[in-house]
Write a protein that holds these residues in place. Structure first.
Motif, PDB file in Angstrom:
ATOM      1  N   SER A  44       0.938  -1.741  -0.120  1.00  0.00           N
ATOM      2  CA  SER A  44       0.507  -0.166   0.257  1.00  0.00           C
ATOM      3  C   SER A  44       0.849   1.556  -0.054  1.00  0.00           C
ATOM      4  N   TYR A  45       2.309   1.103   0.167  1.00  0.00           N
ATOM      5  CA  TYR A  45       3.416   2.352   0.111  1.00  0.00           C
ATOM      6  C   TYR A  45       4.454   2.154  -0.873  1.00  0.00           C
ATOM      7  N   ALA A  46       3.793   1.299  -1.880  1.00  0.00           N
ATOM      8  CA  ALA A  46       4.399   1.798  -3.194  1.00  0.00           C
ATOM      9  C   ALA A  46       4.480   2.893  -3.459  1.00  0.00           C
ATOM     10  N   ASN A  47       4.518   4.647  -3.270  1.00  0.00           N
ATOM     11  CA  ASN A  47       5.309   4.836  -3.978  1.00  0.00           C
ATOM     12  C   ASN A  47       5.693   5.519  -2.865  1.00  0.00           C
ATOM     13  N   ALA A  48       5.774   5.412  -1.293  1.00  0.00           N
ATOM     14  CA  ALA A  48       6.744   6.009  -0.976  1.00  0.00           C
ATOM     15  C   ALA A  48       8.268   5.399  -1.284  1.00  0.00           C
ATOM     16  N   LYS A  49       8.115   3.776  -1.478  1.00  0.00           N
ATOM     17  CA  LYS A  49       9.804   3.273  -2.572  1.00  0.00           C
ATOM     18  C   LYS A  49       9.550   3.577  -3.586  1.00  0.00           C
ATOM     19  N   LYS A  50       8.372   4.142  -4.120  1.00  0.00           N
ATOM     20  CA  LYS A  50       9.339   4.385  -5.589  1.00  0.00           C
ATOM     21  C   LYS A  50       9.796   6.114  -5.224  1.00  0.00           C
ATOM     22  N   GLU A  51       9.770   7.005  -4.559  1.00  0.00           N
ATOM     23  CA  GLU A  51      10.560   8.194  -3.681  1.00  0.00           C
ATOM     24  C   GLU A  51      11.789   7.914  -3.754  1.00  0.00           C
ATOM     25  N   CYS A  52      12.117   6.554  -3.040  1.00  0.00           N
ATOM     26  CA  CYS A  52      13.070   6.399  -2.723  1.00  0.00           C
ATOM     27  C   CYS A  52      13.656   6.338  -3.415  1.00  0.00           C
ATOM     28  N   GLU A  53      13.386   5.562  -4.322  1.00  0.00           N
ATOM     29  CA  GLU A  53      14.109   4.713  -4.857  1.00  0.00           C
ATOM     30  C   GLU A  53      14.902   5.213  -6.076  1.00  0.00           C
ATOM     31  N   GLY A  54      14.573   6.621  -6.560  1.00  0.00           N
ATOM     32  CA  GLY A  54      15.032   7.478  -7.371  1.00  0.00           C
ATOM     33  C   GLY A  54      16.478   7.943  -7.635  1.00  0.00           C
ATOM     34  N   GLU A  55      16.889   7.956  -8.472  1.00  0.00           N
ATOM     35  CA  GLU A  55      19.172   8.122  -8.484  1.00  0.00           C
ATOM     36  C   GLU A  55      19.153   9.079  -7.292  1.00  0.00           C
ATOM     37  N   ALA A  56      18.968  10.191  -7.594  1.00  0.00           N
ATOM     38  CA  ALA A  56      19.394  11.593  -6.391  1.00  0.00           C
ATOM     39  C   ALA A  56      19.484  10.566  -5.518  1.00  0.00           C
ATOM     40  N   SER A  57      17.767   9.692  -4.765  1.00  0.00           N
ATOM     41  CA  SER A  57      17.628   9.357  -3.584  1.00  0.00           C
ATOM     42  C   SER A  57      18.515   8.453  -3.444  1.00  0.00           C
ATOM     43  N   LEU A  58      18.424   7.530  -3.905  1.00  0.00           N
ATOM     44  CA  LEU A  58      19.633   6.525  -3.234  1.00  0.00           C
ATOM     45  C   LEU A  58      21.156   7.146  -3.306  1.00  0.00           C
ATOM     46  N   ALA A  59      21.769   7.979  -4.165  1.00  0.00           N
ATOM     47  CA  ALA A  59      22.764   8.644  -3.819  1.00  0.00           C
ATOM     48  C   ALA A  59      23.046   9.281  -2.315  1.00  0.00           C
ATOM     49  N   ARG A  60      21.559  10.307  -2.320  1.00  0.00           N
ATOM     50  CA  ARG A  60      21.779  10.065  -0.526  1.00  0.00           C
ATOM     51  C   ARG A  60      21.361   9.224   0.433  1.00  0.00           C
ATOM     52  N   PHE A  61      20.896   8.623   0.578  1.00  0.00           N
ATOM     53  CA  PHE A  61      20.854   7.489   1.431  1.00  0.00           C
ATOM     54  C   PHE A  61      22.092   6.473   1.357  1.00  0.00           C
ATOM     55  N   GLN A  62      22.804   5.801   0.209  1.00  0.00           N
ATOM     56  CA  GLN A  62      23.771   5.245   0.232  1.00  0.00           C
ATOM     57  C   GLN A  62      25.241   6.258   1.354  1.00  0.00           C
ATOM     58  N   ASP A  63      25.082   8.036   0.906  1.00  0.00           N
ATOM     59  CA  ASP A  63      25.876   8.746   1.271  1.00  0.00           C
ATOM     60  C   ASP A  63      25.471   8.258   3.375  1.00  0.00           C
ATOM     61  N   ALA A  64      24.793   8.169   3.080  1.00  0.00           N
ATOM     62  CA  ALA A  64      23.828   8.500   4.684  1.00  0.00           C
ATOM     63  C   ALA A  64      24.488   7.284   5.767  1.00  0.00           C
ATOM     64  N   LEU A  65      24.061   5.871   4.632  1.00  0.00           N
ATOM     65  CA  LEU A  65      24.763   4.381   5.339  1.00  0.00           C
ATOM     66  C   LEU A  65      26.009   5.051   5.857  1.00  0.00           C
ATOM     67  N   LYS A  66      26.624   5.249   4.559  1.00  0.00           N
ATOM     68  CA  LYS A  66      28.355   5.084   4.800  1.00  0.00           C
ATOM     69  C   LYS A  66      28.551   6.468   5.941  1.00  0.00           C
ATOM     70  N   ARG A  67      27.952   7.010   6.091  1.00  0.00           N
ATOM     71  CA  ARG A  67      28.554   8.096   7.392  1.00  0.00           C
ATOM     72  C   ARG A  67      28.314   7.269   8.603  1.00  0.00           C
ATOM     73  N   VAL A  68      27.113   6.538   8.699  1.00  0.00           N
ATOM     74  CA  VAL A  68      26.703   5.580   9.775  1.00  0.00           C
ATOM     75  C   VAL A  68      27.545   4.273  10.068  1.00  0.00           C
ATOM     76  N   THR A  69      27.919   3.402   9.110  1.00  0.00           N
ATOM     77  CA  THR A  69      29.023   2.701   8.563  1.00  0.00           C
ATOM     78  C   THR A  69      29.914   2.786   8.524  1.00  0.00           C
ATOM     79  N   GLY A  70      30.946   3.774   8.479  1.00  0.00           N
ATOM     80  CA  GLY A  70      31.914   3.804   7.692  1.00  0.00           C
ATOM     81  C   GLY A  70      33.020   2.933   6.626  1.00  0.00           C
ATOM     82  N   GLN A  71      31.161   2.228   5.990  1.00  0.00           N
ATOM     83  CA  GLN A  71      31.799   1.662   4.703  1.00  0.00           C
ATOM     84  C   GLN A  71      30.721   2.270   3.490  1.00  0.00           C
ATOM     85  N   PRO A  72      31.434   1.801   2.057  1.00  0.00           N
ATOM     86  CA  PRO A  72      30.042   2.115   1.083  1.00  0.00           C
ATOM     87  C   PRO A  72      29.457   1.058   1.514  1.00  0.00           C
ATOM     88  N   VAL A  73      27.626   0.885   1.243  1.00  0.00           N
ATOM     89  CA  VAL A  73      26.720  -0.041   1.382  1.00  0.00           C
ATOM     90  C   VAL A  73      25.574   0.130   0.885  1.00  0.00           C
TER      91      VAL A  73
END
Ligand SMILES: [Zn+2]
Length: 614
Positions: A502-531
């Motif tokens: 029922s939240y397929a739209n939210a998934k779609k928002e997160c999947e955008g190229e720019a969004s993915l890059a931001r999330f990956q940057d956030a994960l790298k900050r948190v884990t100290g490595q590329p995720v």
């Protein structure tokens, strides 16, 4: 026998050649180089007529113990005066006989070869007889620590009640081996190591008197090599003078000793301090091929590091550096560039290596290991800065952003002030500094904490921190994350996040190229490595959005049973084995299969506090 007065020595090439060390043996208290404290005390005792019955001379080999004992014996028995004198004449029969060791009243006993009790018993019997010529019967026992226990006991009886006409002078290099009962009956004098400066001066005098020529650098090398022993320095000089035809040079000395020249040691130190193990190892291999002795080199490096320590502590005006004057400038420059803590850590490595070298044939390996470890020593300056900075307000620990995929070091890095980032820290990797403007132009910078590498055990912590970080840094985008229903690891450093259908739209928002890059940057900050992060739809009928961090929904057992029934793994088990679900453990959450059993509450709280302080 050649007369021993330095002024009347025989030429070096005379047929009856006597070694330098013997010809230049001190004959008066005033000639005892480096032992002025002992000489002064003995002269005073002689002048005041308060000479003890027994003396114990302790100190390293070749520092003048036996010489002092003979001078004292001459002083006690000199026939030129009617009582003991601080300045024996060196001319009377007694003085001359003592010098050659032939005196009837001065008996020199070598503890090493006369350690049997019978011999000490003989000594006890002889003690009873009066001196033949002199005033005293004097026993000089060299290497007294070598006596056996029974011999010590026999000696003790004599020391307890010595006749008036008997004096004992015991000499030892190992005073700790002397029984306390003996020690307590002797007046003890500790002979010092002779400083390289004093040895150098004496060597210079000897070379002049011998009619030779030698560079000061060459004599300084010999003096340092003797490590405080005047006799060793003179034996070495003897050897060098015998093997050289012209003036003695530093090069000749290093060649004979198998030591490295001053420049080589500087070169090695440079490579080490530049953290360049390749150059350092190459140089060592090269020098060893040319005959350099590893044992000598480690000594030289130890002395060099000691000099670095002395300059680090005492500034450039240190009184006496244990290295060649040619190295002083290099040492002063290098001492400025390296912290005292680093130098001390290096000295630890070097001295431990030197100790390990005793009795092993693998000296080169040990030296190479030490050099590599020295090259890898981090600049410990950052440690002392850490201590300083911790006491300052506004200190923040940040994640080390390692980019090579390996887990970052556990050591936290530090940003005392953006302007005060140490050079050492710069070398270790980029620092994430507080107060950096966020991508969204927000002035509220996201909070950063120590990195947590992604693993099955940490997935929930990582998710919580990722969620918090992303919400702070990308508040609008991260709204969508709130509708995620579960998350799991699907490969090394790969996180899958699921959304209810029922939240397929939210998934779609997160999947955008720019969004993915931001999330990956956030994960790298948190884990100290590329995720890498992947978004999926959660097709289970019970999929519900997670409200936020630390609130993974745990469905009621019956619902969980039902949702488990939809898992592909269970379906397969049911198909093949006819598996049934009988019981679901309370801790089991089908939404996050890889979730750890329980989060570490304490850790979380600590980090929360640290975060809030910023
Ligand atoms: Zn005399």
């Amino acid at each position: 026998m050649v007369k021993s007065k330095p002024t009347e020595h025989a030429p070096a090439d005379a047929p009856a050649y006597t070694v330098v060390a013997r010809r230049y043996r001190p004959q008066q208290f005033s000639e005892l180089i480096g032992q002025e404290h002992v000489a002064g005390a003995l002269v005073n005792a002689l002048k005041s007529g308060r000479v003890a019955h027994a003396y114990l001379f302790t100190g390293a080999r070749g520092v003048g113990k036996t010489s002092a004992a003979r001078i004292l014996a001459k002083a006690l028995n000199c026939l030129k005066t009617d009582k003991a004198t601080p300045t024996p004449c060196d001319e009377c029969d007694s003085c001359r006989a003592v010098m050659t060791g032939d005196d009837v009243d001065v008996l020199e006993i070598d503890g090493a070869s006369n350690n049997k009790v019978e011999e000490v018993r003989d000594l006890r019997q002889n003690v009873g007889f009066r001196p033949a010529r002199g005033r005293y019967k004097i026993y000089i026992i060299d290497e007294v620590h070598m006596l056996s226990t029974s011999a010590f006991n026999a000696l003790l009886k004599t020391l307890e009640e010595p006749p008036e006409h008997v004096k004992f002078i015991l000499a030892t290099t190992e005073v700790q081996k002397i029984p306390i009962t003996i020690l307590s009956r002797c007046q003890r004098f500790d002979f010092a190591h002779v400083g390289p400066g004093k040895i150098f001066e004496q060597l210079k005098r000897i070379v002049e008197r011998e009619g030779h020529q030698a560079d000061d650098d060459a004599l300084r090398l010999v003096a340092r090599r003797a490590a405080g022993s005047m006799r060793d320095s003179q034996s070495l000089l003897d050897q060098l003078l015998a093997s050289s035809s012209g003036p003695l040079t530093a090069e000749q000395v290093t060649a004979v000793l198998g030591t490295a020249g001053d420049d080589r040691v500087i070169e090695l130190a440079k490579a080490i301090l530049a953290n360049d193990p390749k150059t350092a190892l190459d140089r060592i291999a090269e020098w060893v091929e040319r005959g350099l002795q590893i044992g000598e080199l480690i000594d030289q490096v130890v002395e060099y590091w000691r000099a670095l320590m002395l300059v680090s502590c005492g500034g450039p005006d240190v009184r006496e550096l244990p290295v060649s004057p040619n190295q002083h400038e290099a040492i002063r420059t290098q001492a400025k560039a390296v912290s005292l803590d680093t130098v001390l850590a290096g000295l630890e490595i070097l001295t431990a290596t030197k100790a390990r070298m005793r009795g092993t044939p693998h000296v080169q390996v040990l030296l190479e290991m030490a050099v590599v470890r020295l090259c890898r020593l981090p600049d410990l300056r950052s440690l002392s800065q850490l201590v300083q900075a911790v006491s300052q307000p506004g200190v923040q620990f940040v994640a080390s952003a390692a980019s090579n995929g390996t887990p970052p070091p556990a050591r936290p890095q530090l940003t005392p002030n953006a302007a005060q980032v140490s050079e050492a820290a710069k070398k270790n990797g980029p620092l994430v500094t507080a107060g950096r403007a966020s991508e969204n132009g927000s002035t509220n910078a996201p909070t950063e904490v120590a990195a947590t590498p992604l693993s099955e055990a940490t997935v929930q912590t990582v998710w919580d921190r990722f969620f918090r970080y992303a919400t702070e840094k990308y508040p609008i985008l991260s709204q969508h994350l709130r509708y995620a229903s579960s998350y799991a690891i699907f490969g090394p450093n790969a996180l899958a996040v699921r959304f209810p259908t029922s939240y397929a739209n939210a998934k779609k928002e997160c999947e955008g190229e720019a969004s993915l890059a931001r999330f990956q940057d956030a994960l790298k900050r948190v884990t100290g490595q590329p995720v890498s992060i992947r978004f999926e739809l959660d097709r289970s009928p019970n999929a519900q959005p997670l409200a936020g961090p630390q609130s993974v929904s745990v469905a009621a057992p019956t619902e969980r049973k039902r949702s488990l029934g939809s898992l592909p793994m269970f379906k397969k088990a049911h198909e093949v084995f006819g598996a049934q679900i009988w019981h679901v453990d309370d801790d089991f959450n089908p939404a996050a299969v890889h979730k750890p059993a329980a989060p570490k509450i304490d850790d979380e709280e600590e980090e929360e506090t640290a975060t809030e302080e910023v």
